[in-house]
Motif scaffolding. Structure first.
Motif, PDB file in Angstrom:
ATOM      1  N   ALA A   4       0.820  -1.209   0.000  1.00 35.58           N
ATOM      2  CA  ALA A   4       0.000   0.000   0.000  1.00 35.58           C
ATOM      3  C   ALA A   4       0.855   1.260   0.000  1.00 35.58           C
ATOM      4  O   ALA A   4       0.447   2.297  -0.534  1.00 35.58           O
ATOM      5  N   ALA A   5       2.067   1.163   0.587  1.00 38.48           N
ATOM      6  CA  ALA A   5       2.928   2.341   0.663  1.00 38.48           C
ATOM      7  C   ALA A   5       3.465   2.739  -0.701  1.00 38.48           C
ATOM      8  O   ALA A   5       3.884   3.883  -0.898  1.00 38.48           O
ATOM      9  N   THR A   6       3.474   1.812  -1.649  1.00 39.15           N
ATOM     10  CA  THR A   6       4.025   2.105  -2.970  1.00 39.15           C
ATOM     11  C   THR A   6       2.942   2.352  -4.021  1.00 39.15           C
ATOM     12  O   THR A   6       3.257   2.715  -5.148  1.00 39.15           O
ATOM     13  N   GLU A   7       1.695   2.170  -3.659  1.00 42.73           N
ATOM     14  CA  GLU A   7       0.601   2.346  -4.608  1.00 42.73           C
ATOM     15  C   GLU A   7       0.044   3.766  -4.540  1.00 42.73           C
ATOM     16  O   GLU A   7       0.076   4.408  -3.487  1.00 42.73           O
ATOM     17  N   ALA A   8      -0.484   4.213  -5.662  1.00 46.81           N
ATOM     18  CA  ALA A   8      -1.067   5.554  -5.705  1.00 46.81           C
ATOM     19  C   ALA A   8      -2.334   5.604  -4.864  1.00 46.81           C
ATOM     20  O   ALA A   8      -3.063   4.616  -4.742  1.00 46.81           O
ATOM     21  N   ALA A   9      -2.575   6.773  -4.292  1.00 47.85           N
ATOM     22  CA  ALA A   9      -3.784   6.957  -3.482  1.00 47.85           C
ATOM     23  C   ALA A   9      -5.020   6.845  -4.364  1.00 47.85           C
ATOM     24  O   ALA A   9      -5.003   7.200  -5.549  1.00 47.85           O
ATOM     25  N   TRP A  10      -6.107   6.346  -3.787  1.00 46.32           N
ATOM     26  CA  TRP A  10      -7.375   6.389  -4.486  1.00 46.32           C
ATOM     27  C   TRP A  10      -7.836   7.834  -4.615  1.00 46.32           C
ATOM     28  O   TRP A  10      -7.487   8.692  -3.786  1.00 46.32           O
ATOM     29  N   SER A  11      -8.623   8.112  -5.608  1.00 47.94           N
ATOM     30  CA  SER A  11      -9.250   9.431  -5.694  1.00 47.94           C
ATOM     31  C   SER A  11     -10.179   9.611  -4.508  1.00 47.94           C
ATOM     32  O   SER A  11     -10.583   8.636  -3.860  1.00 47.94           O
ATOM     33  N   ARG A  12     -10.543  10.850  -4.205  1.00 45.86           N
ATOM     34  CA  ARG A  12     -11.458  11.097  -3.090  1.00 45.86           C
ATOM     35  C   ARG A  12     -12.785  10.371  -3.296  1.00 45.86           C
ATOM     36  O   ARG A  12     -13.351   9.815  -2.353  1.00 45.86           O
ATOM     37  N   ASP A  13     -13.268  10.359  -4.526  1.00 46.40           N
ATOM     38  CA  ASP A  13     -14.540   9.684  -4.807  1.00 46.40           C
ATOM     39  C   ASP A  13     -14.427   8.182  -4.579  1.00 46.40           C
ATOM     40  O   ASP A  13     -15.326   7.555  -3.994  1.00 46.40           O
ATOM     41  N   GLU A  14     -13.310   7.595  -5.013  1.00 44.94           N
ATOM     42  CA  GLU A  14     -13.127   6.162  -4.833  1.00 44.94           C
ATOM     43  C   GLU A  14     -12.931   5.815  -3.365  1.00 44.94           C
ATOM     44  O   GLU A  14     -13.469   4.807  -2.872  1.00 44.94           O
ATOM     45  N   PHE A  15     -12.187   6.647  -2.662  1.00 43.86           N
ATOM     46  CA  PHE A  15     -11.972   6.429  -1.230  1.00 43.86           C
ATOM     47  C   PHE A  15     -13.301   6.507  -0.478  1.00 43.86           C
ATOM     48  O   PHE A  15     -13.613   5.647   0.354  1.00 43.86           O
ATOM     49  N   GLU A  16     -14.097   7.510  -0.796  1.00 46.19           N
ATOM     50  CA  GLU A  16     -15.402   7.638  -0.136  1.00 46.19           C
ATOM     51  C   GLU A  16     -16.289   6.442  -0.462  1.00 46.19           C
ATOM     52  O   GLU A  16     -17.005   5.939   0.413  1.00 46.19           O
ATOM     53  N   ARG A  17     -16.241   5.976  -1.694  1.00 44.80           N
ATOM     54  CA  ARG A  17     -17.056   4.814  -2.070  1.00 44.80           C
ATOM     55  C   ARG A  17     -16.672   3.594  -1.237  1.00 44.80           C
ATOM     56  O   ARG A  17     -17.537   2.847  -0.756  1.00 44.80           O
ATOM     57  N   ARG A  18     -15.370   3.411  -1.036  1.00 49.14           N
ATOM     58  CA  ARG A  18     -14.909   2.264  -0.258  1.00 49.14           C
ATOM     59  C   ARG A  18     -15.312   2.397   1.210  1.00 49.14           C
ATOM     60  O   ARG A  18     -15.630   1.384   1.859  1.00 49.14           O
ATOM     61  N   LEU A  19     -15.287   3.603   1.723  1.00 47.74           N
ATOM     62  CA  LEU A  19     -15.757   3.820   3.093  1.00 47.74           C
ATOM     63  C   LEU A  19     -17.236   3.484   3.201  1.00 47.74           C
ATOM     64  O   LEU A  19     -17.660   2.783   4.137  1.00 47.74           O
ATOM     65  N   ARG A  20     -18.020   3.968   2.274  1.00 50.28           N
ATOM     66  CA  ARG A  20     -19.463   3.713   2.309  1.00 50.28           C
ATOM     67  C   ARG A  20     -19.783   2.242   2.090  1.00 50.28           C
ATOM     68  O   ARG A  20     -20.776   1.735   2.628  1.00 50.28           O
ATOM     69  N   ASP A  21     -18.964   1.548   1.313  1.00 48.99           N
ATOM     70  CA  ASP A  21     -19.190   0.123   1.083  1.00 48.99           C
ATOM     71  C   ASP A  21     -19.095  -0.684   2.378  1.00 48.99           C
ATOM     72  O   ASP A  21     -19.644  -1.792   2.464  1.00 48.99           O
ATOM     73  N   LYS A  22     -18.416  -0.141   3.373  1.00 51.28           N
ATOM     74  CA  LYS A  22     -18.302  -0.818   4.656  1.00 51.28           C
ATOM     75  C   LYS A  22     -19.672  -0.969   5.338  1.00 51.28           C
ATOM     76  O   LYS A  22     -19.815  -1.743   6.283  1.00 51.28           O
ATOM     77  N   GLY A  23     -20.644  -0.237   4.852  1.00 48.89           N
ATOM     78  CA  GLY A  23     -21.983  -0.331   5.420  1.00 48.89           C
ATOM     79  C   GLY A  23     -22.567  -1.727   5.351  1.00 48.89           C
ATOM     80  O   GLY A  23     -23.513  -2.052   6.075  1.00 48.89           O
TER      81      GLY A  23
END
Length: 236
Positions: A4-23
């Protein structure tokens, strides 16, 4: 170095989607909660849930105070302190803890019995204490991220408001005020907490950490329901 330290960050939209998927792991899907909201719970089961959730309710402002104590950012503190006031009350506003005690009375629990914590199960106490201890020891950004289960809270409150009056007409209507108030307050809190998380967890490694933290909080809520299901049973 982790992947994970070498991979590019997700976009804000993708990051938010992954957070919401935790539902998908939110306790709205737990069999004990499904039983409560589908009208199959007995009076004993409802009273047990109210008594045990009270331990969680009284620890919310303690958790939020721990976040404030670790946070050097005045602007964040000015916004976050609203959460403490929402639960403890201020001025003429009694607050969420008082609303929960009124819910206890509405389901037939004595206020003093609820406040004594005599009915709090060991598993519930352990889970809640773990959450508060995390908030005390973690960086404030991580502790704030753990509150993001509020992303999923409005729906669970709306289910109770929609179904409980029909399923459980013996519950005094004024006891449902807590759910009514949290439907809007949770959305306000989510807006602030989500913005902080999207800003502070800006690398892939940090984003993965945020997902782990949110999963931890989801596990806390799930474990509370596990403990209550084991003790009170689940009516099919």
């Amino acid at each position: 170095m982790t992947r994970a330290a070498t991979e590019a960050a997700w976009s804000r939209d993708e990051f938010e989607r992954r957070l919401r998927d935790k539902g998908r792991a939110y306790h709205i899907h737990h069999p004990f909660n499904v039983m409560l909201n589908s009208g199959r719970a007995s009076r004993e089961q409802i009273r047990g849930w109210v008594a045990n959730r009270f331990y969680y309710q009284i620890n919310i402002p303690i958790k939020d105070a721990a976040i404030l104590a670790n946070c050097p950012d005045r602007a964040v503190r000015r916004e976050w302190v609203k959460r403490i006031l929402d639960h403890d009350g201020y001025g003429e506003e009694p607050g969420g803890i008082e609303s929960w005690l009124r819910l206890a009375e509405a389901v037939g629990l004595e206020r003093e019995r609820c406040e004594s914590l005599a009915d709090v199960l060991p598993g519930v106490r352990f889970a809640v204490d773990a959450y508060v201890n995390f908030a005390r020891r973690a960086p404030w950004q991580e502790a704030a991220c753990s509150s993001l289960t509020e992303l999923f809270a409005p729906k669970i409150h709306e289910q109770r408001l929609a179904g409980w009056p029909e399923h459980y007409p013996w519950i005094q209507p004024e006891g449902l005020h807590y759910f009514q108030s949290r439907t809007s307050l949770a959305r306000r809190d989510v807006e602030h907490g989500l913005a902080l998380t999207l800003e502070w967890f800006a690398t892939r490694e940090a984003q993965q950490r945020a997902l782990e933290i949110l999963q931890f909080k989801l596990d806390v809520l799930w474990q509370m329901n596990d403990a209550m299901a084991l003790h009170y049973g689940v009516t099919e």
